[in-house]
Design a protein around this motif. Structure first.
Motif, short mmCIF file in Angstrom:
data_model
loop_
_atom_site.label_atom_id
_atom_site.label_comp_id
_atom_site.label_asym_id
_atom_site.label_seq_id
_atom_site.Cartn_x
_atom_site.Cartn_y
_atom_site.Cartn_z
N ALA A 53 0.82 -1.21 0.00
CA ALA A 53 0.00 0.00 0.00
C ALA A 53 0.85 1.26 0.00
CB ALA A 53 -0.94 -0.01 1.21
N THR A 54 2.08 1.17 0.55
CA THR A 54 2.95 2.36 0.60
C THR A 54 3.76 2.52 -0.67
OG1 THR A 54 4.70 1.06 1.65
CG2 THR A 54 3.10 2.16 3.11
N MET A 55 3.72 1.52 -1.59
CA MET A 55 4.50 1.60 -2.81
C MET A 55 3.70 2.32 -3.89
SD MET A 55 6.01 -2.31 -2.78
CE MET A 55 6.97 -2.10 -4.28
N MET A 82 2.30 -12.21 -7.08
CA MET A 82 0.88 -12.23 -6.72
C MET A 82 0.53 -11.04 -5.83
SD MET A 82 -1.79 -14.25 -7.21
CE MET A 82 -3.34 -14.80 -6.49
N GLU A 83 1.32 -10.81 -4.81
CA GLU A 83 1.01 -9.72 -3.87
C GLU A 83 1.24 -8.35 -4.52
OE1 GLU A 83 2.58 -10.11 0.06
OE2 GLU A 83 2.49 -12.30 -0.01
N TYR A 84 2.28 -8.24 -5.35
CA TYR A 84 2.51 -6.95 -6.01
C TYR A 84 1.36 -6.61 -6.97
CZ TYR A 84 7.29 -7.00 -4.22
OH TYR A 84 8.38 -7.00 -3.39
N TYR A 85 0.91 -7.60 -7.71
CA TYR A 85 -0.20 -7.34 -8.62
C TYR A 85 -1.50 -7.05 -7.87
CZ TYR A 85 2.24 -8.46 -12.95
OH TYR A 85 3.07 -8.43 -14.03
N LEU A 86 -1.69 -7.70 -6.74
CA LEU A 86 -2.88 -7.39 -5.93
C LEU A 86 -2.82 -5.95 -5.44
CD1 LEU A 86 -3.27 -10.68 -3.86
CD2 LEU A 86 -4.87 -9.78 -5.56
N LEU A 88 -1.21 -3.52 -6.90
CA LEU A 88 -1.37 -2.66 -8.07
C LEU A 88 -2.83 -2.60 -8.49
CD1 LEU A 88 0.13 -0.95 -10.12
CD2 LEU A 88 0.51 -3.01 -11.49
N ARG A 89 -3.56 -3.71 -8.36
CA ARG A 89 -4.98 -3.70 -8.73
C ARG A 89 -5.79 -2.79 -7.79
NH1 ARG A 89 -8.67 -9.04 -8.47
NH2 ARG A 89 -8.41 -8.59 -6.25
N GLU A 90 -5.40 -2.77 -6.51
CA GLU A 90 -6.10 -1.90 -5.57
C GLU A 90 -5.90 -0.43 -5.91
OE1 GLU A 90 -4.63 -3.13 -1.84
OE2 GLU A 90 -5.69 -5.04 -1.83
N LYS A 91 -4.75 -0.11 -6.52
CA LYS A 91 -4.51 1.28 -6.91
C LYS A 91 -5.09 1.60 -8.27
CE LYS A 91 -0.23 1.76 -4.21
NZ LYS A 91 -0.71 2.85 -3.35
N GLN A 92 -5.10 0.60 -9.17
CA GLN A 92 -5.64 0.80 -10.53
C GLN A 92 -6.60 -0.36 -10.85
OE1 GLN A 92 -2.16 1.13 -13.06
NE2 GLN A 92 -2.07 3.33 -12.75
N PRO A 93 -7.83 -0.29 -10.35
CA PRO A 93 -8.77 -1.42 -10.51
C PRO A 93 -9.07 -1.77 -11.97
CG PRO A 93 -9.56 0.14 -8.86
CD PRO A 93 -8.41 0.79 -9.54
N GLY A 94 -8.99 -0.81 -12.87
CA GLY A 94 -9.37 -1.08 -14.26
C GLY A 94 -8.24 -1.51 -15.15
N ILE A 132 -5.59 -16.25 -2.65
CA ILE A 132 -6.63 -16.60 -3.63
C ILE A 132 -7.92 -15.85 -3.33
CG2 ILE A 132 -8.03 -18.49 -4.55
CD1 ILE A 132 -5.69 -20.37 -3.89
N GLU A 133 -8.28 -15.81 -2.04
CA GLU A 133 -9.50 -15.11 -1.66
C GLU A 133 -9.39 -13.62 -1.92
OE1 GLU A 133 -12.60 -14.78 2.12
OE2 GLU A 133 -10.60 -15.67 2.38
N ARG A 134 -8.18 -13.08 -1.69
CA ARG A 134 -7.97 -11.65 -1.94
C ARG A 134 -8.07 -11.35 -3.44
NH1 ARG A 134 -2.35 -8.49 -0.50
NH2 ARG A 134 -2.94 -6.42 -1.31
N ALA A 135 -7.61 -12.29 -4.27
CA ALA A 135 -7.66 -12.07 -5.72
C ALA A 135 -9.07 -12.26 -6.28
CB ALA A 135 -6.69 -13.02 -6.43
N ASP A 136 -9.81 -13.24 -5.73
CA ASP A 136 -11.15 -13.53 -6.25
C ASP A 136 -11.98 -14.15 -5.13
OD1 ASP A 136 -13.43 -14.18 -7.61
OD2 ASP A 136 -12.49 -15.59 -9.00
N LYS A 137 -12.81 -13.33 -4.51
CA LYS A 137 -13.61 -13.82 -3.38
C LYS A 137 -14.64 -14.86 -3.82
CE LYS A 137 -13.21 -9.55 -0.67
NZ LYS A 137 -12.33 -10.19 0.34
N GLN A 138 -14.92 -14.95 -5.11
CA GLN A 138 -15.90 -15.91 -5.63
C GLN A 138 -15.22 -17.10 -6.31
OE1 GLN A 138 -19.05 -15.44 -4.88
NE2 GLN A 138 -18.56 -13.46 -3.94
#
Length: 332
Positions: A53-55, A82-86, A88-94, A132-138
């Motif tokens: 989150a700080t990056m 995996m964690e870096y992309y997660l 990055l997705r939180e900062k740029q969801p689209g 896995i849950e953080r990437a796709d809760k479904q």
């Protein structure tokens, strides 16, 4: 479409990651590398999330690409693609590229979770499950993996407890196993006997049905043959009847008196003709005489019909209907 180097890097990363899962731990005197440290405790997962989150987005993207190239796909904790992309997705969801990368990483993470579970590394399995849950809760594998990890952990605990059984308890356990084996074998044999009997009964019914079908087919063939013979007989009878039925050519006239010439037509010198249809009866007499065509109309009709009714023919086997043209010629 992704560039070729990216596909090659991903393929190499997958192979290396799977190979790394099967490698033995380093020797005790080996100096541990920062990228190969043991998985972090589950309590460190929030710290890893706080770190991403700080990056900045540039730092996350660069770190994710480097981790991908170095085959750090989902481990070690806090320093993997995996964690870096997660983060990055939180900062740029689209970001479509990030979503695609996570889609590629998810199946590998599921496999790694199962491998950790199977080698009874339950802490690592739960860390990967959280990713896995953080990437796709479904994700469809979440519940299955969670349940299997719980079950495997309980089974491991039970095995550890069972290893402390006394000799008497072990003998009792073996006796129960033998009894269960005998019970299962008896049930299996009874079931096999039922299935064999059912199979024999089915074969018997099939044979009876086959015989019945053969008999029915034979009866149908016999009925068809009888029908064909009957049709042939009817055709022969019809042909014989047609051959014996007289036709107009068979008629032999005995008396055909000429018609009377109408006086008015005779005075005016007018001629003509009349086509008369009539039936010759079996005794040779004429009936049902009628005018079919006359030229000129109606002038000679009555005399023509009256003359035909007086005609006589030789007897015939059956009535014959025919037509004759009667001509009227002045002075003829």
């Amino acid at each position: 479409m992704r560039p070729l180097w990216y596909r090659i890097a991903v393929g190499a990363g997958v192979a290396c990651a799977l190979a790394a899962c099967s490698q033995q731990p380093a020797a005790p005197d080996a100096e541990p590398d920062a990228a190969t440290q043991a998985p972090a405790e589950p309590a460190d997962a929030p710290a890893a999330a706080d770190q991403t989150a700080t990056m900045s987005t540039e730092e996350l993207r660069a770190s994710a690409a480097k981790a991908y190239q170095e085959s750090r796909l989902y481990a070690p904790a806090g320093d993997n693609a995996m964690e870096y992309y997660l983060g990055l997705r939180e900062k740029q969801p689209g970001d479509a590229g990030v979503s695609s990368a996570l889609t590629d990483l998810l199946p590998m993470t599921v496999i790694a979770t199962e491998q950790s579970r199977d080698r009874e590394d339950f802490e690592e399995a739960r860390r990967l499950l959280a990713l896995i849950e953080r990437a796709d809760k479904q994700h469809p594998a979440l519940q299955r993996l969670g349940n299997s990890i719980d079950a495997a952990e309980q089974a491991a605990a039970q095995r550890a407890e069972q290893q402390q059984l006394t000799a008497e308890q072990e003998a009792e356990r073996r006796q129960q196993l033998e009894q269960e084996r005998e019970r299962q074998q008896q049930l299996q044999q009874e079931q096999a006997a039922k299935e064999l009997a059912a199979q024999q009964e089915a074969e018997r019914q099939a044979e009876e049905e086959e015989q019945a079908a053969a008999a029915e087919a034979a009866a149908q063939r016999a009925a068809q043959q009888r029908a064909a013979e009957q049709r042939a007989a009817e055709e022969r009878a019809a042909q014989a009847a047609a051959a014996s039925t007289p036709t107009a050519a068979d008629l032999r006239a005995i008396s055909t008196p000429a018609p009377r010439y109408p006086p008015e037509a005779l005075r005016s010198g007018q001629g003509g003709e009349v086509l008369v249809e009539f039936t010759v009866g079996a005794d040779g007499s004429v009936t049902n005489a009628r005018v079919v065509r006359a030229n000129p109309p109606r002038l000679f009709d009555r005399e023509a019909v009256a003359a035909v009714r007086r005609w006589r023919f030789e007897p015939v086997a059956a009535p014959v209907t025919t037509r004759r043209t009667i001509a009227f010629t002045p002075g003829g």
